[in-house]
Design a protein around this motif. Structure first.
Motif, PDB file in Angstrom:
ATOM      1  N   THR A 201       0.853  -1.185   0.000  1.00 42.59           N
ATOM      2  CA  THR A 201       0.000   0.000   0.000  1.00 42.59           C
ATOM      3  C   THR A 201       0.889   1.234   0.000  1.00 42.59           C
ATOM      4  O   THR A 201       2.007   1.196   0.515  1.00 42.59           O
ATOM      5  CB  THR A 201      -0.908   0.035   1.242  1.00 42.59           C
ATOM      6  OG1 THR A 201      -0.111  -0.169   2.408  1.00 42.59           O
ATOM      7  CG2 THR A 201      -1.973  -1.035   1.156  1.00 42.59           C
ATOM      8  N   LEU A 202       0.393   2.299  -0.587  1.00 46.55           N
ATOM      9  CA  LEU A 202       1.191   3.521  -0.666  1.00 46.55           C
ATOM     10  C   LEU A 202       0.336   4.754  -0.398  1.00 46.55           C
ATOM     11  O   LEU A 202      -0.751   4.905  -0.950  1.00 46.55           O
ATOM     12  CB  LEU A 202       1.812   3.641  -2.071  1.00 46.55           C
ATOM     13  CG  LEU A 202       2.519   4.965  -2.373  1.00 46.55           C
ATOM     14  CD1 LEU A 202       3.798   5.100  -1.572  1.00 46.55           C
ATOM     15  CD2 LEU A 202       2.819   5.094  -3.858  1.00 46.55           C
ATOM     16  N   ARG A 447      11.921  13.112  12.431  1.00 44.58           N
ATOM     17  CA  ARG A 447      11.715  13.749  11.131  1.00 44.58           C
ATOM     18  C   ARG A 447      12.976  13.754  10.277  1.00 44.58           C
ATOM     19  O   ARG A 447      12.957  14.192   9.138  1.00 44.58           O
ATOM     20  CB  ARG A 447      11.240  15.198  11.345  1.00 44.58           C
ATOM     21  CG  ARG A 447       9.815  15.279  11.823  1.00 44.58           C
ATOM     22  CD  ARG A 447       8.862  15.317  10.640  1.00 44.58           C
ATOM     23  NE  ARG A 447       7.506  14.988  11.034  1.00 44.58           N
ATOM     24  CZ  ARG A 447       6.633  14.397  10.249  1.00 44.58           C
ATOM     25  NH1 ARG A 447       6.970  14.033   9.040  1.00 44.58           N
ATOM     26  NH2 ARG A 447       5.414  14.153  10.654  1.00 44.58           N
TER      27      ARG A 447
HETATM   28  P1  ADP Z   1       2.120  12.198   8.729  1.00 38.81           P
HETATM   29  O1  ADP Z   1       3.187  11.196   8.436  1.00 38.81           O
HETATM   30  O2  ADP Z   1       2.253  13.436   7.886  1.00 38.81           O
HETATM   31  O3  ADP Z   1       1.940  12.480  10.150  1.00 38.81           O
HETATM   32  P2  ADP Z   1       0.136  10.109   8.479  1.00 38.81           P
HETATM   33  O4  ADP Z   1       1.092   9.250   9.173  1.00 38.81           O
HETATM   34  O5  ADP Z   1      -1.239  10.191   9.033  1.00 38.81           O
HETATM   35  O6  ADP Z   1       0.716  11.576   8.274  1.00 38.81           O
HETATM   36  O7  ADP Z   1      -0.027   9.616   7.003  1.00 38.81           O
HETATM   37  C1  ADP Z   1       0.788   9.947   5.991  1.00 38.81           C
HETATM   38  C2  ADP Z   1       0.396   9.129   4.790  1.00 38.81           C
HETATM   39  O8  ADP Z   1       0.583   7.765   5.099  1.00 38.81           O
HETATM   40  C3  ADP Z   1      -1.051   9.275   4.349  1.00 38.81           C
HETATM   41  O9  ADP Z   1      -1.100   9.375   2.967  1.00 38.81           O
HETATM   42  C4  ADP Z   1      -1.657   7.992   4.836  1.00 38.81           C
HETATM   43  O10 ADP Z   1      -2.784   7.598   4.080  1.00 38.81           O
HETATM   44  C5  ADP Z   1      -0.504   7.047   4.616  1.00 38.81           C
HETATM   45  N1  ADP Z   1      -0.677   5.764   5.284  1.00 38.81           N
HETATM   46  C6  ADP Z   1      -1.298   5.498   6.452  1.00 38.81           C
HETATM   47  N2  ADP Z   1      -1.344   4.159   6.657  1.00 38.81           N
HETATM   48  C7  ADP Z   1      -0.733   3.572   5.604  1.00 38.81           C
HETATM   49  C8  ADP Z   1      -0.482   2.217   5.211  1.00 38.81           C
HETATM   50  N3  ADP Z   1      -0.856   1.195   5.948  1.00 38.81           N
HETATM   51  N4  ADP Z   1       0.169   2.018   4.042  1.00 38.81           N
HETATM   52  C9  ADP Z   1       0.553   3.042   3.281  1.00 38.81           C
HETATM   53  N5  ADP Z   1       0.338   4.310   3.600  1.00 38.81           N
HETATM   54  C10 ADP Z   1      -0.303   4.589   4.735  1.00 38.81           C
END
Ligand code: ADP
Ligand code: MG
Length: 700
Positions: A201-202, A447
């Motif tokens: 998943t991405l 980060r």
């Molecule tokens: P940030 O890293 O900016 O705090 P998030 O962690 O909520 O934000 O999500 C960042 C991205 O990671 C979003 O596009 C989210 O949909 C994606 N994401 C979350 N869970 C998964 C997963 N299981 N596989 C791939 N991408 C994911």
């Protein structure tokens, strides 16, 4: 899904109304064709040729009802953007009229003249044909507006002998390789695949800049290279850290609102929008999706970003480093694995058995990233991205994994658990001991790491904002497939010898941790100390693209990609050639553009100002005596000296463009820039021929 806007004039937003989705298909296809096609899509198997004509006719009907006149095979050549060649649905009917036609053959395969796409020597001119082939796993969609629409059919693009000439072909192959190994591991853990596949998943977070079109058009460098080759840092840029997550200005908000609406109509699940660190920098992130679809959607996002900006009198800069001295833009590649059971396998489970699977995945990733750190660096190597990865900003060119304190501690315990004498109470027996719950969104999210575990996914942050993220994920899928393959092979051997699964893991995982723990780093990746420490650990630090790209054609890479049938040796070499050439060309184009700007814009302005100051010196001397003109004279002297330095540097740059090394061209460009930026600091603002950083960053 319909969302009404509060503004009474605005039309409702319909999610996916430009998409020939599975849901739409049901209304346009016979029961038999619908079932067959939806099975093809869900299992990523091959299309039953008997239904191709019916599917094509249905797609056309749906598209024409919505204003389409043309169709195109939409593909992703190696230059990184998308490509499309349109054909109308029209066919003469032999009676002076025309009928609309779209056959299964036209849907399934196309034959664009491929000779003008980069192939890295894969395609000799005598076999210039390229073939596009429909990828039913990514739905067709409509592009265009009231003036006419085009049915876009996502396709792979390959040569006569099936050689991959695009980004999608190896992506699909790598997904198959990953699925095979994940399902195999699933079997060992008692998870039945039942014909279902596993997939990555991405969720790509896309950073970008916006500038007013007026300034963009004034700047040849932005027009031609996508970044500013000159520009003095303004007094205030991002120092106050007041832009990140700040209130969004109304002009930008109007842009973002339209952007989201458009993306939703394309079925792109745009979710998050916010101001980024640098003024004029922003981010958009979708909800994650199955990898292949997410990559296609990201290509659509980039396109729609540009188009929407244009309608708002703005220009969207997707370059990794449009402005020197402030943050660059990346594409955080959030990647995870969804097993055949439909569950995220990078989520710690609630039972020791589930946790064993989770830990196996984590350890496999450690092995994959450590062994192929050079490859992960290579797939994000571009001239633009060098300005981020090579500089002291996120993320560095040294690959390492951030696991967070808690997971690192668990990994440490696993390592000790495998040793003969283990610490009392401090060890974990994989598959037997329960794990503490790992906090998702831990506060210690780092980060600065290029590859961070963020609760239930890995975030590969080195991908450039302007890149097609397929390449990074081809590498990720394949290196993880290899690690899982080895792990499964070992477990299967142990089981055959009568060992149980937990016993096998308890032996295997500590050994892998020991071998690869050098890749774990939880500290600050920006520091000089880390650079030193990484060198001590033997981790590669390739800051420049030409060095980094070599990892694509090492014996190790060739063995990896050929073993899993993702890329052949020839295909790898062709990619190496294409990317290398793109790098060279980019550097030369930038250098030519710099020379041109200095000679035709900057130098004339500076010389004219020199003559004004010279006149001032003469007149002040004449009127008030020589000593009264000391300060203007000093200004003139400095001005002339800096101008002469600039001329010397630009002369040198011009001679280097032809045959100089990339390094020498880049260094000399910096030398030219130093003088230009110094001159910008003393020239009258109204005589400086280029839009300034302050204008571009703040006048939005
Ligand atoms: P940030 O890293 O900016 O705090 P998030 O962690 O909520 O934000 O999500 C960042 C991205 O990671 C979003 O596009 C989210 O949909 C994606 N994401 C979350 N869970 C998964 C997963 N299981 N596989 C791939 N991408 C994911
Ligand atoms: Mg993130």
């Amino acid at each position: 899904m319909e969302m009404k806007k509060t503004d009474s004039e605005a039309s409702p937003v319909v999610f996916g109304d430009r998409v020939f989705s599975i849901k739409v298909m049901r209304d346009y296809l016979s029961e038999k064709a619908y079932k067959s096609l939806s099975t093809t899509i869900c299992s990523a198997s091959t299309l039953n040729p008997d239904i191709a004509d019916e599917v094509a006719e249905a797609m056309m009907r749906w598209a024409v009802e919505r204003g389409a006149t043309h169709f195109t095979h939409w593909f992703q050549p190696l230059h990184g953007a998308t490509a499309e060649k349109h054909d109308s649905f029209l066919s003469p009917d032999r009676e002076g009229g025309a009928v609309l036609q779209f056959s299964g053959k036209e849907l399934v395969q196309g034959e664009p003249d491929a000779s003008s796409f980069p192939s890295g020597g894969l395609r000799a001119t005598f076999e210039a044909r390229g073939y596009t082939a429909w990828d039913p796993t990514s739905p067709a969609f409509l592009k265009g507006d009231e003036n006419g629409k085009t049915l876009c059919i996502p396709t792979v693009f390959c040569g006569y002998h099936g050689e991959a000439l695009d980004k999608k072909t190896p992506l699909l192959r790598s997904m198959e390789a990953l699925s095979r190994q994940v399902c195999r591991l699933g079997t060992l853990f008692g998870i039945k695949a039942d014909g279902k596949r596993a997939y990555a998943t991405l969720g790509p977070e896309q950073e970008y800049f916006l500038v007013d079109a007026k300034y963009y058009e004034e700047r040849l460098d932005l027009l031609q290279t996508g970044r500013t080759l000159f520009g003095r840092a303004p007094a205030k840029h991002q120092q106050m850290e007041d832009h990140y997550f700040g209130a969004i200005r109304s002009r930008v908000m109007a842009f973002m609102q339209e952007l989201d609406r458009d993306l939703w109509s394309y079925g792109v699940p745009a979710k998050t929008r916010h101001n980024e660190v640098c003024p004029a920098q922003f981010e958009i992130a979708p909800i994650f999706e199955e990898l292949n679809l997410a990559v296609d959607h990201n290509m659509i996002v980039m396109q729609v970003l540009r188009e929407t900006a244009e309608r708002h009198g703005l220009v969207c800069l997707l370059h990794e480093k449009p402005f020197a001295g402030v943050n660059g833009s990346g594409k955080h590649n959030n990647w995870s694995v969804c097993g055949p059971d439909g569950k995220n396998w990078l989520t710690p489970g609630s039972s020791p058995h589930e946790n064993a699977k989770f830990l196996t995945m984590i350890v496999a990733l450690m092995r994959a990233v450590d062994r192929h750190a050079d490859l992960l660096r290579a797939v994000v190597a571009t001239a633009g991205n060098d300005h981020r990865l090579g500089a002291n900003e996120a993320p560095p060119a040294i690959l390492s994994i951030f696991l967070g304190d808690q997971l690192s501690d668990i990994i440490d315990q696993i390592e000790q658990g495998g040793a003969k004498r283990s610490k009392d109470g401090g060890t974990i027996r994989v598959g037997v001991t329960s794990l503490p719950t790992l906090p998702r969104d831990a506060t210690d999210r780092n980060r600065t790491s290029p590859f961070a575990f963020t609760g239930n996914k890995f975030e590969f942050r080195a991908v450039g904002s302007n890149q097609n993220c397929a390449g990074a994920n081809v590498a990720l899928n394949t290196i993880v497939a290899e690690a899982l393959d080895e792990i499964c092979t070992q477990i299967e051997k142990d089981l055959a010898k009568g060992m149980d699964l937990n016993g096998s893991l308890q032996k295997l995982l500590p050994a892998i941790v020991k071998e690869h723990k050098r890749i774990i780093f939880n500290g600050d990746n920006y520091t000089a100390a880390w650079k030193k420490e990484a060198a001590r650990r033997g981790l590669p630090n390739l800051t420049q693209t030409p060095d980094a790209l070599r990892a694509l054609v090492t014996d190790k890479a060739i063995k990896l990609f050929t073993s899993y049938k993702v890329l052949t040796e020839r295909e790898l070499h062709s990619r190496y050639e294409v990317y290398h050439e793109a790098y060279e060309k980019t550097i030369r184009i930038e250098a030519s553009c710099a020379v041109n700007m200095v000679r035709t814009q900057i130098l004339p302005a500076v010389l004219s100002y020199q003559s004004q100051v010279a006149q001032t010196v003469t007149r002040v001397s004449a009127a008030s005596g020589r000593s009264q003109a000391n300060e203007p004279r000093r200004l003139l002297k400095n001005l002339v000296a800096e101008t002469n330095r600039m001329i010397k540097a630009v002369d040198k740059l011009e001679t280097l463009i032809g045959g100089g090394s990339n390094r020498s061209v880049l260094d000399t460009m910096l030398l030219v820039r130093k003088s230009v930026d110094a001159l910008e600091g003393v020239m009258p603002a109204d005589q400086w021929p280029l839009a300034t950083y302050a204008e571009m960053m703040f006048k939005l």
